[in-house]
Motif scaffolding. Structure first.
Motif, PDB file in Angstrom:
ATOM      1  N   GLY A   1       0.819  -1.199   0.000  1.00  0.00           N
ATOM      2  CA  GLY A   1       0.000   0.000   0.000  1.00  0.00           C
ATOM      3  C   GLY A   1       0.855   1.251   0.000  1.00  0.00           C
ATOM      4  N   TRP A   2       0.228   2.368   0.359  1.00  0.00           N
ATOM      5  CA  TRP A   2       0.940   3.650   0.384  1.00  0.00           C
ATOM      6  C   TRP A   2       1.739   3.756   1.690  1.00  0.00           C
ATOM      7  N   ARG A   3       3.047   3.450   1.598  1.00  0.00           N
ATOM      8  CA  ARG A   3       3.950   3.424   2.749  1.00  0.00           C
ATOM      9  C   ARG A   3       3.439   2.490   3.848  1.00  0.00           C
ATOM     10  N   GLU A   4       2.887   1.370   3.428  1.00  0.00           N
ATOM     11  CA  GLU A   4       2.468   0.343   4.380  1.00  0.00           C
ATOM     12  C   GLU A   4       2.302  -0.978   3.642  1.00  0.00           C
ATOM     13  N   ASN A   5       2.409  -2.075   4.400  1.00  0.00           N
ATOM     14  CA  ASN A   5       2.060  -3.402   3.902  1.00  0.00           C
ATOM     15  C   ASN A   5       0.762  -3.828   4.560  1.00  0.00           C
ATOM     16  N   LEU A   6      -0.061  -4.565   3.798  1.00  0.00           N
ATOM     17  CA  LEU A   6      -1.351  -4.998   4.298  1.00  0.00           C
ATOM     18  C   LEU A   6      -1.538  -6.488   4.048  1.00  0.00           C
ATOM     19  N   LEU A   7      -2.273  -7.139   4.941  1.00  0.00           N
ATOM     20  CA  LEU A   7      -2.695  -8.509   4.760  1.00  0.00           C
ATOM     21  C   LEU A   7      -4.194  -8.550   5.004  1.00  0.00           C
ATOM     22  N   TRP A   8      -4.946  -8.897   3.951  1.00  0.00           N
ATOM     23  CA  TRP A   8      -6.406  -8.857   4.022  1.00  0.00           C
ATOM     24  C   TRP A   8      -6.956 -10.238   3.738  1.00  0.00           C
ATOM     25  N   ASN A   9      -7.521 -10.869   4.791  1.00  0.00           N
ATOM     26  CA  ASN A   9      -8.186 -12.156   4.599  1.00  0.00           C
ATOM     27  C   ASN A   9      -9.671 -12.019   4.903  1.00  0.00           C
ATOM     28  N   ASP A  10     -10.355 -13.124   5.060  1.00  0.00           N
ATOM     29  CA  ASP A  10     -11.809 -13.070   5.225  1.00  0.00           C
ATOM     30  C   ASP A  10     -12.243 -12.514   6.574  1.00  0.00           C
ATOM     31  N   THR A  11     -11.337 -12.490   7.537  1.00  0.00           N
ATOM     32  CA  THR A  11     -11.737 -12.088   8.894  1.00  0.00           C
ATOM     33  C   THR A  11     -11.158 -10.771   9.359  1.00  0.00           C
ATOM     34  N   GLU A  12     -10.021 -10.325   8.777  1.00  0.00           N
ATOM     35  CA  GLU A  12      -9.393  -9.109   9.287  1.00  0.00           C
ATOM     36  C   GLU A  12      -8.468  -8.466   8.253  1.00  0.00           C
ATOM     37  N   LEU A  13      -8.119  -7.225   8.555  1.00  0.00           N
ATOM     38  CA  LEU A  13      -7.129  -6.478   7.774  1.00  0.00           C
ATOM     39  C   LEU A  13      -5.995  -6.089   8.709  1.00  0.00           C
TER      40      LEU A  13
ATOM     41  N   ARG B   1      -2.183  -4.237   9.138  1.00  0.00           N
ATOM     42  CA  ARG B   1      -1.421  -3.170   8.477  1.00  0.00           C
ATOM     43  C   ARG B   1      -0.106  -2.941   9.209  1.00  0.00           C
ATOM     44  N   TRP B   2       0.965  -2.713   8.416  1.00  0.00           N
ATOM     45  CA  TRP B   2       2.285  -2.427   8.970  1.00  0.00           C
ATOM     46  C   TRP B   2       2.840  -1.194   8.261  1.00  0.00           C
ATOM     47  N   ASP B   3       3.180  -0.167   9.016  1.00  0.00           N
ATOM     48  CA  ASP B   3       3.729   1.057   8.432  1.00  0.00           C
ATOM     49  C   ASP B   3       5.124   0.822   7.878  1.00  0.00           C
ATOM     50  N   ARG B   4       5.450   1.553   6.798  1.00  0.00           N
ATOM     51  CA  ARG B   4       6.791   1.495   6.218  1.00  0.00           C
ATOM     52  C   ARG B   4       7.265   2.916   5.934  1.00  0.00           C
ATOM     53  N   ASP B   5       8.576   3.100   5.931  1.00  0.00           N
ATOM     54  CA  ASP B   5       9.138   4.421   5.636  1.00  0.00           C
ATOM     55  C   ASP B   5       9.202   4.683   4.143  1.00  0.00           C
ATOM     56  N   GLU B   6       9.317   3.601   3.346  1.00  0.00           N
ATOM     57  CA  GLU B   6       9.461   3.735   1.899  1.00  0.00           C
ATOM     58  C   GLU B   6       8.256   3.117   1.183  1.00  0.00           C
ATOM     59  N   LEU B   7       8.115   3.487  -0.094  1.00  0.00           N
ATOM     60  CA  LEU B   7       7.103   2.855  -0.934  1.00  0.00           C
ATOM     61  C   LEU B   7       7.603   1.485  -1.391  1.00  0.00           C
ATOM     62  N   CYS B   8       6.713   0.506  -1.457  1.00  0.00           N
ATOM     63  CA  CYS B   8       7.057  -0.827  -1.941  1.00  0.00           C
ATOM     64  C   CYS B   8       6.385  -1.052  -3.293  1.00  0.00           C
ATOM     65  N   VAL B   9       7.093  -1.723  -4.201  1.00  0.00           N
ATOM     66  CA  VAL B   9       6.597  -1.844  -5.570  1.00  0.00           C
ATOM     67  C   VAL B   9       6.372  -3.277  -6.015  1.00  0.00           C
ATOM     68  N   GLN B  10       6.857  -4.260  -5.232  1.00  0.00           N
ATOM     69  CA  GLN B  10       6.674  -5.645  -5.645  1.00  0.00           C
ATOM     70  C   GLN B  10       6.795  -6.573  -4.447  1.00  0.00           C
ATOM     71  N   LEU B  11       6.185  -7.766  -4.569  1.00  0.00           N
ATOM     72  CA  LEU B  11       6.210  -8.795  -3.531  1.00  0.00           C
ATOM     73  C   LEU B  11       6.898 -10.041  -4.059  1.00  0.00           C
ATOM     74  N   LEU B  12       7.576 -10.757  -3.162  1.00  0.00           N
ATOM     75  CA  LEU B  12       8.306 -11.958  -3.555  1.00  0.00           C
ATOM     76  C   LEU B  12       8.183 -13.014  -2.463  1.00  0.00           C
ATOM     77  N   LYS B  13       7.766 -14.234  -2.859  1.00  0.00           N
ATOM     78  CA  LYS B  13       7.792 -15.366  -1.936  1.00  0.00           C
ATOM     79  C   LYS B  13       9.180 -15.974  -1.996  1.00  0.00           C
ATOM     80  N   HIS B  14       9.944 -15.816  -0.922  1.00  0.00           N
ATOM     81  CA  HIS B  14      11.359 -16.184  -0.858  1.00  0.00           C
ATOM     82  C   HIS B  14      11.526 -17.347   0.117  1.00  0.00           C
ATOM     83  N   PRO B  15      12.572 -18.164  -0.039  1.00  0.00           N
ATOM     84  CA  PRO B  15      12.790 -19.262   0.918  1.00  0.00           C
ATOM     85  C   PRO B  15      12.883 -18.793   2.367  1.00  0.00           C
TER      86      PRO B  15
END
Length: 311
Positions: free
Chosen positions: A268-280, A282-296
Motif C-alpha cells: 500500500g501507500w507506505r504500508e504493507n497490508l494482509l487482508w483475509n476473510d476475517t481481518e485487515l 497493516r504495517w507502516d513502512r518508511d518507503e514505498l514498496c513496488v513488488q512482492l516476492l515469496k522467498h525461501p
C-alpha cells in the motif's frame, strides 16, 4: 552472469527460472539480482532511454513497453533473457529521429531487442495469453500477438453504454488470462470476457465501484482484488457476488494471493497490508514498496529504493 552493481531505485521485478530476479529501474534500467542472496549480479543497462511502463516474462524473453511522455514516444520490444543487455541510445537521439526533416536519422531501435515496434498510442494493459502476448492501446483497441510479433487477432475499443458519461470510465485498466480467455476491466467498473481464440466478446457487464479502478489483481482461488485511485480495495470472489469494499487511504502498487494465510498480501501507500476473510492487518513502512516476492526465507517486499525487506 557475474559481476556486481549498485542497487537500482526500482519500479518492478520479475523472477526468472527461480534463480534470478530481473530488476527494472525507475528510468528503464535492467539489472540481474541473485534470487537467494537478493544482491545485484550485473551492471545496470538501459536498452531504451525511457521508463518501462509495463512488462512481463514470456518464453524466455522480457516483453516490455517503454514510454517517454516528454517527447511523446512509445515502443514495445522483446528482449532475449539469455543474451546480455545492451546500452541503448540517449533521449536526445530518439528526439532527433522524430523531428520532421529531410535529414532525419532512422528511428532508434531498442538495443539488443529480438524485435521492437513503434507505438502511436499509450499502452494501457499487458498480459500473457496461453503463450501469446495480449495488450491494449489507448483509443486503438486490443491486440494478440505471438512471441515473434505475428498478429493473431485484434479488436477495436470496447464500449459500455452505461459508462459513457463517466470520465475515462471506458478506459481499459487491466487484462488477465482467465482459463485461456482474456478478461478485461475498465476504470469505471466495466468488464468483458473475450475469446482467447479470436477476440470475440463472450460476456460483458459492470459492477458498482466507489471510484476509478487503477489496479486489478486475480487469483483462481480467491477471485478479484481491485484498487481505486482514492484508496479503496474491492474484493470479488466471482462476478455476480456482492463486492466487499474497504478504504485504506491510498493507492496500492502490488498484490499477491497467499494461499497459506488465505489472504491478499498488498503493498500500500507506505504500508504493507494482509487482508483475509476475517481481518485487515497493516504495517507502516518508511518507503514505498513496488513488488512482492515469496522467498525461501519468507515473504519479501521490494522498496522503490531497490532494497529487499521482510514483508
Amino acid at each position: 552472469m557475474t559481476g556486481g552493481g549498485a542497487t537500482l531505485p526500482a519500479s518492478d521485478a520479475h523472477v526468472v527460472d527461480g534463480e534470478r530476479i530481473l530488476l527494472i529501474g525507475i528510468d528503464g534500467e535492467l539489472q540481474w539480482v541473485d534470487f537467494d542472496k537478493l544482491e545485484p549480479i550485473s551492471e545496470a543497462k538501459r536498452p531504451f532511454p525511457a521508463p518501462v511502463s509495463r512488462s512481463m516474462i514470456i518464453e524466455g524473453c522480457l516483453m516490455a513497453f517503454w514510454v517517454e511522455h516528454d517527447i511523446l514516444a512509445a515502443r514495445m520490444a522483446s528482449l532475449d533473457l539469455s543474451i546480455e543487455f545492451s546500452q541503448g541510445a540517449h533521449k536526445s537521439e530518439v528526439r532527433a529521429a522524430m523531428q520532421p526533416s529531410p535529414n532525419r536519422p532512422p528511428a532508434v531501435e531498442v538495443a539488443g531487442a529480438k524485435w521492437s515496434r513503434i507505438l502511436d498510442a499509450e499502452p494501457l494493459g499487458l498480459c500473457e495469453l496461453e503463450g501469446r502476448i495480449a495488450f491494449v492501446l489507448w483509443k486503438r483497441g486490443i491486440y494478440c500477438l505471438s512471441t515473434d510479433a505475428e498478429e493473431y487477432w485484434r479488436v477495436g475499443e470496447l464500449n459500455w453504454s452505461e459508462l459513457k458519461d463517466i470520465p475515462r470510465g471506458q478506459e481499459v485498466c487491466g487484462l488477465h488470462n482467465v482459463g485461456g480467455d482474456l478478461f478485461v476491466w475498465s476504470r469505471g467498473g466495466g468488464w468483458a470476457l473475450l475469446s482467447g481464440t479470436d477476440g470475440s466478446t463472450l460476456e460483458k457487464g459492470r459492477i458498482e465501484i466507489p471510484a476509478s479502478i487503477i489496479g486489478t489483481y486475480f487469483s483462481p482461488e480467491s477471485g478479484w482484488l481491485l484498487g481505486s485511485n482514492r484508496g479503496h480495495l474491492v474484493r470479488l470472489k466471482q462476478l455476480g457476488d456482492e463486492p466487499v469494499t474497504i478504504d485504506v487511504g491510498g493507492p496500492i502498487s502490488a498484490a499477491v494471493w497467499d494461499e497459506e494465510v488465505t489472504g491478499w498480501r498488498i503493498c500500500g501507500w507506505r504500508e504493507n497490508l494482509l487482508w483475509n476473510d476475517t481481518e485487515l492487518k497493516r504495517w507502516d513502512r518508511d518507503e514505498l514498496c513496488v513488488q512482492l516476492l515469496k522467498h525461501p526465507t519468507g515473504w519479501k517486499v521490494l522498496e522503490n529504493t531497490g532494497r529487499w525487506c521482510d514483508f
